[in-house]
Design a protein around this motif. Structure first.
Motif, mmCIF file in Angstrom:
data_model
loop_
_atom_site.group_PDB
_atom_site.id
_atom_site.type_symbol
_atom_site.label_atom_id
_atom_site.label_comp_id
_atom_site.label_asym_id
_atom_site.label_seq_id
_atom_site.Cartn_x
_atom_site.Cartn_y
_atom_site.Cartn_z
ATOM 1 N N ASP A 173 -3.304 -22.704 -7.649
ATOM 2 C CA ASP A 173 -2.036 -23.435 -7.598
ATOM 3 C C ASP A 173 -1.752 -23.887 -9.022
ATOM 4 O O ASP A 173 -2.470 -24.735 -9.554
ATOM 5 N N ALA A 174 -0.742 -23.301 -9.661
ATOM 6 C CA ALA A 174 -0.527 -23.549 -11.086
ATOM 7 C C ALA A 174 0.900 -23.989 -11.370
ATOM 8 O O ALA A 174 1.833 -23.603 -10.662
ATOM 9 N N LYS A 175 1.038 -24.779 -12.430
ATOM 10 C CA LYS A 175 2.343 -25.327 -12.799
ATOM 11 C C LYS A 175 2.588 -25.086 -14.274
ATOM 12 O O LYS A 175 1.702 -25.272 -15.098
ATOM 13 N N SER A 176 3.834 -24.712 -14.597
ATOM 14 C CA SER A 176 4.176 -24.349 -15.970
ATOM 15 C C SER A 176 5.399 -25.104 -16.453
ATOM 16 O O SER A 176 6.348 -25.329 -15.697
ATOM 17 N N GLY A 177 5.389 -25.437 -17.748
ATOM 18 C CA GLY A 177 6.584 -25.940 -18.397
ATOM 19 C C GLY A 177 7.629 -24.852 -18.528
ATOM 20 O O GLY A 177 7.341 -23.655 -18.420
ATOM 21 N N VAL A 178 8.870 -25.249 -18.802
ATOM 22 C CA VAL A 178 10.006 -24.328 -18.751
ATOM 23 C C VAL A 178 9.979 -23.286 -19.868
ATOM 24 O O VAL A 178 10.534 -22.200 -19.722
ATOM 25 N N SER A 179 9.299 -23.561 -20.977
ATOM 26 C CA SER A 179 9.242 -22.572 -22.059
ATOM 27 C C SER A 179 8.562 -21.293 -21.611
ATOM 28 O O SER A 179 8.772 -20.233 -22.205
ATOM 29 N N VAL A 194 16.289 -27.924 -13.426
ATOM 30 C CA VAL A 194 14.862 -28.222 -13.581
ATOM 31 C C VAL A 194 14.573 -29.718 -13.582
ATOM 32 O O VAL A 194 13.568 -30.176 -13.017
ATOM 33 N N PHE A 195 15.459 -30.510 -14.194
ATOM 34 C CA PHE A 195 15.206 -31.934 -14.377
ATOM 35 C C PHE A 195 15.035 -32.638 -13.034
ATOM 36 O O PHE A 195 15.774 -32.395 -12.092
ATOM 37 N N GLU A 196 14.033 -33.505 -12.959
ATOM 38 C CA GLU A 196 13.714 -34.274 -11.755
ATOM 39 C C GLU A 196 13.455 -33.384 -10.536
ATOM 40 O O GLU A 196 13.799 -33.731 -9.412
ATOM 41 N N SER A 197 12.822 -32.237 -10.794
ATOM 42 C CA SER A 197 12.546 -31.316 -9.694
ATOM 43 C C SER A 197 11.284 -30.517 -10.007
ATOM 44 O O SER A 197 11.001 -30.213 -11.168
ATOM 45 N N VAL A 198 10.518 -30.189 -8.982
ATOM 46 C CA VAL A 198 9.394 -29.267 -9.087
ATOM 47 C C VAL A 198 9.562 -28.234 -7.985
ATOM 48 O O VAL A 198 9.849 -28.601 -6.835
ATOM 49 N N THR A 229 0.025 -19.287 -6.381
ATOM 50 C CA THR A 229 1.351 -19.896 -6.260
ATOM 51 C C THR A 229 1.705 -20.614 -7.559
ATOM 52 O O THR A 229 1.080 -21.620 -7.908
ATOM 53 N N PRO A 230 2.693 -20.099 -8.302
ATOM 54 C CA PRO A 230 3.146 -20.774 -9.518
ATOM 55 C C PRO A 230 4.269 -21.771 -9.213
ATOM 56 O O PRO A 230 5.008 -21.608 -8.236
ATOM 57 N N HIS A 231 4.385 -22.784 -10.052
ATOM 58 C CA HIS A 231 5.431 -23.796 -9.929
ATOM 59 C C HIS A 231 6.061 -24.037 -11.293
ATOM 60 O O HIS A 231 5.396 -23.949 -12.322
ATOM 61 N N LEU A 232 7.335 -24.362 -11.290
ATOM 62 C CA LEU A 232 8.047 -24.758 -12.504
ATOM 63 C C LEU A 232 8.197 -26.271 -12.504
ATOM 64 O O LEU A 232 8.634 -26.856 -11.507
ATOM 65 N N ILE A 233 7.812 -26.883 -13.619
ATOM 66 C CA ILE A 233 7.864 -28.344 -13.704
ATOM 67 C C ILE A 233 8.763 -28.748 -14.870
ATOM 68 O O ILE A 233 8.914 -28.006 -15.840
ATOM 69 N N PRO A 234 9.378 -29.927 -14.821
ATOM 70 C CA PRO A 234 10.394 -30.313 -15.811
ATOM 71 C C PRO A 234 9.812 -30.844 -17.119
ATOM 72 O O PRO A 234 9.950 -32.007 -17.473
ATOM 73 N N MET A 235 9.125 -29.966 -17.850
ATOM 74 C CA MET A 235 8.683 -30.289 -19.203
ATOM 75 C C MET A 235 8.711 -29.010 -20.024
ATOM 76 O O MET A 235 8.772 -27.904 -19.464
ATOM 77 N N ALA A 236 8.692 -29.134 -21.335
ATOM 78 C CA ALA A 236 8.850 -27.963 -22.192
ATOM 79 C C ALA A 236 7.591 -27.111 -22.245
ATOM 80 O O ALA A 236 7.658 -25.882 -22.171
ATOM 81 N N ARG A 237 6.431 -27.752 -22.383
ATOM 82 C CA ARG A 237 5.177 -27.027 -22.612
ATOM 83 C C ARG A 237 4.117 -27.431 -21.604
ATOM 84 O O ARG A 237 4.115 -28.551 -21.111
ATOM 85 N N GLY A 238 3.181 -26.522 -21.397
ATOM 86 C CA GLY A 238 1.980 -26.864 -20.658
ATOM 87 C C GLY A 238 1.766 -26.046 -19.410
ATOM 88 O O GLY A 238 2.717 -25.608 -18.765
#
Length: 343
Positions: A173-179, A194-198, A229-238
């Motif tokens: 279960d992984a989460k990525s910044g938007v970059s 993206v903002f305030e959402s996962v 399962t990948p997820h997009l999280i509201p930050m630039a990096r990571g």
């Protein structure tokens, strides 16, 4: 060393330039872009002003690039690096930051990426440095790993290698910044989306899945299939990758601890937070470190491993420079001693 970057205007290309500016053994030869040919790189990325003012050239200058480079980084979308690789193979060292050279079985690449592989004879090596260092050292072409894959493979490798877990139970279960979505415009990466959402996406079908399976299968000595399962999280990096596996009967927490110490105890860029550790993306931001922490859940019989990296550094440009250093017999840390940016 004379270095050229093919496709220098993506986020990865810009990050390569940031890192290579701190590398004492590197001189930039060519930067290419088909969409911004003739423009200065610092007009595309103003944060490079005063550091780089070089103009971007077209890939039509490939003969000059091959003649005046020792190593070429390729930062092109999948399907495009192979033509560059075929033209430059045997002339320079090549590090591809896309997917074209990541798979030993090119049929797997064709199945997941839906394009023919046109450089099957490349002899490319998968460039997850901590696991394939000796192969990278002798390689002419390196397929640099993806960001999700780097975090997930490093998290699970000790458990699989030591045969401590049932490999039919692996869940990532992984989460990525938007970059991680790249610099191109798309609705899904707009600020208001993206903002305030996962959100999860590409469940069961993300193209990094077979990369993770390839490495873990090799370590396990048997075919490994994972749930990813990948997820997009509201930050630039990571990247934060949380990985689950069922422990085999009788495996102790101490054996889990020892597996991580045995594989990574001497690895500079792997920071072991130990059993009970909680990696956080903020603690790796801007650096080539991968932080690992693990937890043994006696109630469920599972081990949970958490990995944190910067997707643009250890998950892309930093790993590429680490591979370059190995290929040219330099200290692996050269140009990569950045302390993470905090807070």
């Amino acid at each position: 060393m004379k270095v050229s970057i093919i496709g220098a205007t993506g986020y990865t290309g810009a990050e390569l330039l940031r890192i290579l500016n701190m590398h004492p053994a590197v001189e930039i030869s060519y930067l290419t872009s088909e969409s911004h040919t003739g423009a200065a790189i610092n007009t595309i990325y103003p944060h490079l002003s005063g550091v780089y003012d070089r103009c971007l050239v077209s890939m039509q200058a490939m003969e000059d690039i091959g003649r005046e480079s020792d190593v070429v980084f390729i930062g092109l979308p999948h399907g495009h690096a192979m033509e560059v690789g075929k033209k430059l193979a045997g002339t320079v060292k090549i590090i591809d930051l896309g997917a074209d050279y990541r798979f030993y079985n090119t049929a797997t690449y064709e199945t997941w990426y839906k394009v023919p592989h046109t450089h099957k004879e490349s002899g490319a090596v998968y460039g997850l440095t901590e696991l394939y260092r000796e192969k990278v050292k002798a390689a002419s072409i390196v397929g640099n790993p993806g960001c999700y894959t780097t975090a997930s493979i490093l998290a699970l490798a000790p458990l699989v290698q030591k045969q401590l877990v049932d490999v039919t139970t692996l869940v990532v279960d992984a989460k990525s910044g938007v970059s991680g979505a790249g610099r191109g415009l798309s609705l899904g990466s707009h600020f208001t989306e993206v903002f305030e959402s996962v959100k999860a996406y590409n469940i069961g079908g993300h193209r990094h899945t077979p990369e993770i399976e390839q490495a873990l299968s090799e370590l396990a000595g048997t075919e490994v299939v994972i749930s990813f399962t990948p997820h997009l999280i509201p930050m630039a990096r990571g990247i934060l990758s949380t990985c689950y596996a069922k422990l085999k009967p009788g495996v102790t927490p101490e054996q889990v601890d020892q597996a991580f110490a045995d594989l990574y105890g001497r690895e500079y860029f792997i920071r072991l937070l130990g059993r009970g550790g909680y990696p956080a993306t903020k603690n790796t931001r801007g650096s080539n470190f991968c932080d690992l922490g693990w937890h043994v859940d006696a109630r469920t019989g599972r081990v949970i491993v958490v990995a944190a990296i910067d997707n643009l550094v250890k998950g892309a440009a930093g790993q590429a420079v680490q591979n370059m250093n190995v290929m040219f017999d330099l200290d692996e840390k050269t140009g990569l001693n950045q302390v993470p940016v905090y807070p």
